[in-house]
Design an enzyme around this catalytic site. Structure first.
Site, PDB file in Angstrom:
ATOM      1  N   GLN A1145       0.836  -1.213   0.000  1.00  0.00           N
ATOM      2  CA  GLN A1145       0.000   0.000   0.000  1.00  0.00           C
ATOM      3  C   GLN A1145       0.866   1.257   0.000  1.00  0.00           C
ATOM      4  O   GLN A1145       0.594   2.214  -0.720  1.00  0.00           O
ATOM      5  CB  GLN A1145      -0.910   0.006   1.230  1.00  0.00           C
ATOM      6  N   GLU A1205      -3.979   5.535   1.977  1.00  0.00           N
ATOM      7  CA  GLU A1205      -4.314   6.917   1.638  1.00  0.00           C
ATOM      8  C   GLU A1205      -3.110   7.814   1.884  1.00  0.00           C
ATOM      9  O   GLU A1205      -2.766   8.663   1.081  1.00  0.00           O
ATOM     10  CB  GLU A1205      -5.448   7.405   2.554  1.00  0.00           C
TER      11      GLU A1205
END
Ligand code: FAD
Ligand code: FES
Ligand code: FES
Length: 1274
Positions: A1145, A1205
């Site tokens: 990620q 994010e």
């Protein structure tokens, strides 16, 4: 379907299976054929762009050459291969490589186990590129892997490529880090390093010992029947008759010439890489195609046997003396950058021999400029290309600049050649051709003529630059834009040619011809392509942890093997449903206009068309919460859905959509940019504001004040699986089931129910996985779901709505462009006392998620810095662009660019290094944010300190300064950025979650929950946590409803206590016998966040994630290119449940961020038309853009998690490293030290900011005298 007249049988093989197609249609491509035709149904090869630009559909094509008796394997993009071109070929799709049903191939296994797949949509294409490489080179060099993936344009927007390359490198003899795989790290050698002091770190993300060996002898053989067919001496002409077109494959060269004479307008299909996209995207139609692909005469190279152009050139270069092959080498260099290998391989080598009996056309100016008298006649063909050898006093170079170094159309390219009088530097013959400066290649013939007889010296260069700019004029409104940059490149490339030739002359005769200055050497070469390397570090699991407990281990993504075999099912992979219809959208071509009329008659009359659906057909709300499903009465952006066509095939629906005629009447104002919105006071919502201290007062007492503006452009999600919906109306009670890829199924249900005017309980949304989302599948699927549901409701038939890439990019929009205005008051020592910041985002035409994006920007905008007097305001502008939406980071990546920009500007004003000013102003102890939430920044400071130390920041900064002193045209820059990222949503009820856990009687467990699998490995982590003995341990870290597991465990407890040595299955059986319920629901109320916007304060976020990243770049000041040399990331990962997924990620988000801040550029016309609608004109990073060295460390802290994010913003370290390098160039040139470098830092931006004699020379146009081709919308 009966056989059409005059149609031959098309014979080829797919995965060892013979295909005899009696109705071969020239308009059908291989991808469609293998996926959709009922005989094959090989759905594992994916469709993503349809134009050869992404590699998702890569297959291997093998052909037998009867002359050389050799079999050639090459990768090809199935979406561009007409089936008719496959006569006699063997196609291998990913199904033919391996499958979970039979045997997994080592390529598939290793890609999965090395964590090279997240959403999995790109994975079959990746597998096929590596597989084809291995078929040709079973033990490749690491560079071949990089080339096979990057240069060959396999795009992945999830992983950041590093693990994909790593999986490929496991087939190479040497691995990158000697200690890799040993559990130790080469970065971690010094005893007592900070990382070691904290905890034991691991680097091993997979176990090579688990890999099956590659055994090339196990690969399928080439079908002997195809060898017999190729060797058949009696070849005959083949004709394939389709619905609308005819395909003819001539048997001989004479046959070809005869055909060309009979059908002079028929195109010759070779690779179909130019023709295919023109037919698909530009509506070209040809009733007849001639395909001379199999003719040996067109594949012959006089010095080699049959070969691809690339191989032939390499062969000649290796055989002949260097002096003779300058043109060949220039061509080779150029070819490397042209498209991907899948595309290059499809375009064969034109033969390289003289054709004395045919006419010879010189490849000169008139020919390249397509002057009618020098061009081919329609009945002529090119049978060969003759490339002469170069001579001693002759220099030839190909030069080019593109948005991305590889795989991108040139912004400007040039071919230049100069011949000197022997032994002198007197020009005897000079040729300069430029591409991408006009509609055709342009020759600077006048300039060249004037320079004959001149010496090759600085004066000649100066005259040449002036004359060539006079001769090649790019008008200010020229198509493609970037006019001043392109003008600069014309002379920058000429300068590069000049230096290269001077170097060459010096090598010929050093006494006579002095070398170029040492400082200018850096202008000579483009950046080399290196194989990326690096280390990933994470905290090892506690040695006392039970071996069966998988938490904390780098477990492979639960669907990874299915991803790499292609068997993971996405929406369009679902089999055809009886009676299903395909939907094609009809979109507005005006930004703001009244709809006068819609004429659907022509569309309805086309074959296969069942209906045209418009606003009138919406039974419920057509405008729900401000989102419009079908435009009614007026359109408010280009790309708004006005109607849809439902037809029996997608091709029919698409054709019909083009025939719908809409009459418009423009409405004023048409607002496209933020500036225009501000002028018209056009906003979507009220302002959001937070404030602390007394800003006005503070400005009175500071040493200095600066004011500035920062523009940050938008970003396209570019998920590999485009928006896809399958809407199935049910017979009873107006029920409908929608299968779709979404991040927010509840919203889809809500919108569909509103559109159909039915209770929500009639609408079921099924979401198993999606091929990437990045925020783009939060809000938009609800609108598209409603659009599809209305069509399904009207027709009463299942609707398959799969957006084409271009439609997806146009309709669904992306990240909000942002304008930041700041006023900063600070002391001369760099301490910032006051900041007044205003943010405006371009929200587009409807609310979507813009309000939340603005809230997030305002709340997160202080980033890591404490500014005692701080005011921040934000507003979403309402414009006539498609509505921008959620995107990874939710405004944070844009907003914080402004923060880092003003910190950097303060540093520049104080003559301090930016990192020092950052550190001075960074939060140091437990503090309150500007909205008065308490937090502890200790992990932030740890990440920052680690990053500075482990990246050897200061040593490398000195080295970069040394490099910069020695090099005028290339500069290095370093930047480090800190990050404080708030996780969660300030509105408490958004944070709630529920789970339903069932234990079945065989002991298997089903967890039903509201999470959506987008590639981030949610299910994998859930399984890891759930499989922990006792079900509940560690569950609270992840599961939104730990109480479901706890409830079940409590119920099972008495049974376990009675039989502690029993097996899980026994306990469950016993529980059933005792009528203990084996189902439980769990509910998590959510973090109790709140935000009082009246007061501008609240506990807005449950927790924070911290990190720091340092990047180093090298910038080519002459062209604007840059190369990312190294990145170090330190990320606070709390306790990582799965370090492989978390690192994935972080890396994926970083690379996506890097693309956003550098090369990804959306282009809009002044009328609001989005030009960038394909991978050809929107460049996401490829493997060649990732850092040459990439080090990622997960730092343990007490925080929960949320890395995907946050990591996006860390990509801005590249932007600010570029800024640092450009600043070094500007310092050397004596230019103003403070300058604006907005985002993205494209090659254009970099080049034009590195002002020099060339940028000063170009003509400039008065902006009031023309309308530019494209405009900035931020
Ligand atoms: C994803 C992608 C990226 C690309 N990137 C680049 C790039 O970076 N730079 C670039 O320059 N191009 C690029 N292209 C365009 C394309 O690949 C090239 O132009 C390629 O050279 C076309 O070759 P082809 O064999 O596929 O042509 P085709 O599409 O088969 O044919 C193109 C045209 O050439 C004519 N033709 C073919 N052979 C002959 C012949 N023997 N005699 C006379 N006419 C003939 C045909 O009639 C037809 O009109 C790209 C294309 C794609 C799909
Ligand atoms: S789908 Fe074929 S290359 Fe993108
Ligand atoms: S895993 Fe590559 S695009 Fe998703």
């Amino acid at each position: 379907m009966p056989s059409l007249p005059h149609s031959d049988e098309l014979i080829f093989f797919v995965n060892g299976r013979k295909v005899i197609e009696r109705n071969a249609d020239p308009e059908v491509n291989l991808l469609f054929y293998v996926r959709k035709r009922h005989i094959l149904l090989f759905y594992c090869t994916k469709y993503s762009c349809g134009g050869g630009g992404c590699g998702a559909c890569t297959v291997m094509v093998s052909r037998y050459n009867s002359t050389t008796k050799a079999i050639h394997h090459y990768p090809a993009t199935a979406c561009l291969v007409p089936i008719c071109s496959l006569y006699g070929a063997a196609v291998t799709t990913v199904e033919g490589v391996g499958s979970i049903k039979t045997r997994i191939h080592p390529v598939q296994e290793r890609l999965a186990k090395c964590h090279g797949t997240q959403c999995g949509f790109c994975s079959p294409g990746m597998v096929m590129s590596i597989y084809t490489l291995l078929r040709n080179h079973p033990e490749p060099a690491p560079e071949q892997i990089t080339k096979a993936l990057g240069v060959e344009r396999n795009l992945c927007h999830c992983t950041g490529y590093r693990p994909i390359v790593e999986s490929g490198k496991t087939f190479c003899e040497s691995t990158v880090c000697e200690l890799k795989g040993s559990g130790k790290c080469c970065m971690d050698q010094e005893d007592g390093s900070l990382v070691n002091r904290w905890e034991k770190m691991c680097t091993k993300l997979y176990d090579e010992d688990e890999f099956q060996p590659l055994d090339p002898s196990q690969e399928p053989i080439f079908p002997p029947e195809l060898i017999r067919m190729a060797e058949d001496p009696n070849k005959r002409r083949l004709t394939f008759q389709g619905e609308r077109t005819t395909w003819i494959t001539p048997a001989t060269l004479n046959d070809l010439l005869e055909l060309k004479a009979n059908f002079p307008k028929a195109p010759l299909v070779m690779g179909n890489t130019e023709l295919g996209p023109s037919i698909k995207f530009k509506n070209e139609f040809h009733p007849v195609f001639i395909s001379p692909l199999g003719l040996p005469e067109l594949h012959f190279v006089n010095t080699t046997d049959d070969a691809q152009l690339n191989d032939a050139l390499h062969f000649i270069v290796s055989e002949q003396p260097k002096e003779k092959t300058k043109t060949y080498r220039a061509l080779l260099k150029h070819l490397r950058t042209l498209a991907g290998a899948q595309i290059r391989n499809m375009a064969p080598a034109p033969s390289f021999h003289h054709t004395s009996h045919l006419s010879l056309i010189p490849l000169n100016g008139p020919f390249l400029e397509r002057s009618p008298e020098a061009d081919l006649k329609s009945e002529e063909i090119v049978s060969s290309v003759y490339i002469p050898y170069s001579t001693q006093w002759h220099f030839v170079f190909g030069l080019r600049m593109a948005q991305r170094q590889e795989n991108a159309f040139a912004i400007v390219n040039a071919g230049m050649s100069v011949k000197f009088e022997d032994g002198t530097n007197t020009i005897k013959k000079l040729q300069m051709f430029y591409g991408s400066v006009g509609p055709t290649t342009v020759s600077a013939s006048q300039t060249c003529k004037q320079l004959i007889g001149r010496q090759w010296d600085d004066q000649m260069l100066s005259d040449a630059c002036r004359w060539v700019l006079d001769e090649i004029y790019i008008p200010p409104a020229a198509e493609g834009g970037m006019v001043e940059y392109r003008r600069t490149l014309i002379i920058s490339l000429l300068f590069k040619f000049y230096l290269k030739v001077r170097r060459g002359l010096n090598q010929m005769d050093p006494q006579k011809f002095p070398d170029i200055p040492e400082k200018f050497m850096s202008a000579l070469e483009d950046f080399p392509i290196e194989t990326p390397q690096g280390i990933q570090m994470f905290q090892c699991v506690d040695p006392h942890q039970p071996p069966q407990d998988p938490v904390g281990h780098p477990v492979m993504h639960q669907s990874a093997i299915k991803h790499t075999t292609g068997e993971a099912v996405y929406i369009d992979d679902m089999p055809c449903i009886d009676q299903e219809l395909f939907l094609a959208p009809i979109t507005s071509t005006r930004a703001h206009a009244k709809i006068i009329s819609i004429d659907i008659s022509e569309a309805l009359a086309l074959p296969g068309v069942v209906d045209v659906i418009t606003a009138e057909d919406v039974p419920g709300d057509n405008n729900y919460q401000g989102e419009i499903f079908y435009a009614q009465n007026e359109v408010i952006c280009v790309g708004q859905i006005v109607g849809t066509v439902a037809a029996d095939t997608y091709a029919h629906a698409r054709e019909a959509a083009k025939k719908v005629k809409i009459a418009y009447e423009d409405i004023e104002p048409r607002i496209i940019t933020i500036e225009q919105a501000l002028k018209h006071n056009s906003f979507l919502f009220d302002e959001k504001k937070i404030e602390q201290g007394n800003v006005e007062q503070a400005f009175k007492y500071v040493d200095q004040i600066i004011e500035g503006e920062v523009h940050v452009e938008g970003q396209e999600h570019f998920y590999m699986e485009t928006s896809s919906i399958l809407a199935l109306p049910k017979e009873e009670d107006k029920e409908m089931v929608l299968h779709l890829g979404t991040q927010y199924p509840t919203r889809v249900q809500e919108y569909v129910a509103a559109a159909l005017n039915v209770p929500r309980n009639r609408i079921a949304c099924r979401m198993k996985r999606t091929g990437g989302a990045f925020g783009g599948k939060v809000a938009k699927p609800a609108v598209l779901g409603a659009v599809s549901a209305v069509a399904a409701n009207k027709t009463g038939r299942p609707i398959r709505f799969i957006l084409e890439r271009g439609d997806d990019m146009l309709i669904t929009a992306g990240r909000h462009p942002l304008l930041g205005k700041y006023k900063i008051g600070f002391m001369n020592n760099g301490v910032i006392k006051a900041a007044d910041v205003e943010y405006y985002v371009n929200g587009g035409c409807t609310p979507d998620e813009s309000e939340m994006v603005v809230e997030f920007i305002v709340l997160k905008s202080e980033n890591a810095y404490y500014i005692p007097n701080f005011r921040c305001r934000g507003r979403a502008c309402k414009t006539n662009l498609p509505s921008n939406t959620a995107f990874r980071g939710f405004g944070f990546p844009q907003g914080t660019v402004v923060v880092e920009a003003y910190i950097t500007a303060v540093a520049s004003q104080c003559n301090l290094p930016p990192e020092e000013v950052k550190e001075i102003n960074m939060y140091k102890r437990i503090s309150k944010t500007a909205f008065k939430q308490t937090f502890n920044p200790e992990p932030l400071r740890r990440c920052w300190k680690e990053c500075l130390e482990k990246s050897s920041f200061y040593t490398r900064k000195l080295a970069a300064e040394e490099f910069n002193k020695k090099n005028y045209w290339k500069k290095r820059g370093l930047a480090i950025v800190p990050m404080k990222f708030c996780i969660g949503i300030p509105t408490a009820y958004y944070n709630q979650a529920a789970t339903l856990v069932h234990i079945y009687l065989d002991g298997s467990v089903l967890v039903t929950h509201g999470g959506c699998e987008l590639g981030q490995g949610l299910y994998t982590k859930m399984i890891q946590v759930r499989s922990v003995s006792g079900l509940s341990s560690g569950f609270s870290l992840l599961c939104p409803a730990p109480n479901a597991c706890q409830t079940l465990m409590a119920r099972l407890h008495p049974i376990i206590r009675k039989n502690p040595k029993g097996k899980w299955e026994d306990w469950i059986a016993k529980a059933f016998e005792k009528s203990i319920s084996l189902s439980a629901t769990g509910y998590f109320k959510g973090y109790q966040t709140n935000m009082d916007w009246e007061k501008g304060e609240g506990n807005a976020y449950p927790y924070y994630v911290y990190g720091a990243a340092c990047s180093e770049v090298e910038v080519n000041c002459l062209t604007g290119a840059h190369k990312l040399l190294r990145t170090d990331i330190f990320m606070d990962a709390a306790f990582s449940i799965n370090p492989a997924l978390d690192i994935g990620q972080v890396e994926g988000a970083f690379i996506q961020g890097m693309g956003f801040y550098t090369i990804e550029e959306l282009k809009y016309s002044p009328e609001g038309v989005l030009y960038s609608r394909s991978p050809d004109d929107y460049k996401i990073p490829t493997v060649t853009e990732i850092p040459e060295e990439f080090y990622v460390t997960l730092v343990r802290s007490q925080n929960p998690i949320g890395l995907g994010e946050a990591g996006m913003f860390l990509g801005s370290s590249v932007l600010f490293a570029i800024y640092d390098a450009v600043a070094a160039a500007r310092r050397e040139r004596g230019l103003a030290k403070t300058f604006v470098l907005s985002s993205p830092a494209t090659p254009e931006m970099i080049r034009m900011t590195c002002v020099d004699q060339f940028t000063d020379m170009i003509p400039r146009d008065d902006p009031s005298t023309f309308t530019p081709w494209s405009i900035r919308v931020s």
